[in-house]
Design a protein around this motif. Structure first.
Motif: not given
Length: 122
Positions: A95-122
């Motif tokens: 339940n903690r946001l750690i990253a953002r990404g894009e949906v990809v389809l590889i060999d009929s399998t759905l996945g996510i490519t991470l495009t941004e890592i969220i770093r908690k400032e503090g």
């Protein structure tokens, strides 16, 4: 007798600079700290946490609907989400946001490519 408090001069304490320094510090009432690792942990060092379960969620978007509409959903029906095609997907771990990404389809399998890592400032 004088009403002024008596002042005392304390002698400086000299501790050895070698490994015995931590033992000498403990004798003076200080706490001994473990040595700081010189290199980042290797996968072998993290072996103890490999079996710890975590909840990973990829949130494509959100929608709000009445319970009656939810119960009437059938296969093939479309649920409109609050995001557009191409917008980043949020990745949550426990339940903690750690990253953002894009949906990809590889060999009929759905996945996510991470495009941004969220770093908690503090």
């Amino acid at each position: 007798m004088s009403d002024e408090p008596e002042t005392r001069q304390l002698a400086p304490v000299h501790l050895p600079e070698d490994a015995a320094a931590s033992d000498a510090a403990v004798g003076l009432g200080a706490t001994s700290l473990p040595p700081r690792p010189s290199a980042p942990p290797s996968p072998d060092d993290l072996q103890a946490v490999f079996d710890v379960p975590v909840k990973v969620q990829a949130v494509l978007g959100r929608s709000r609907m009445d319970i009656g509409d939810l119960l009437r959903l059938k296969p093939g029906m479309v649920v409109e989400l609050d995001r557009r095609v191409g917008e980043p997907v949020d990745i949550f771990v426990n339940n903690r946001l750690i990253a953002r990404g894009e949906v990809v389809l590889i060999d009929s399998t759905l996945g996510i490519t991470l495009t941004e890592i969220i770093r908690k400032e503090g």
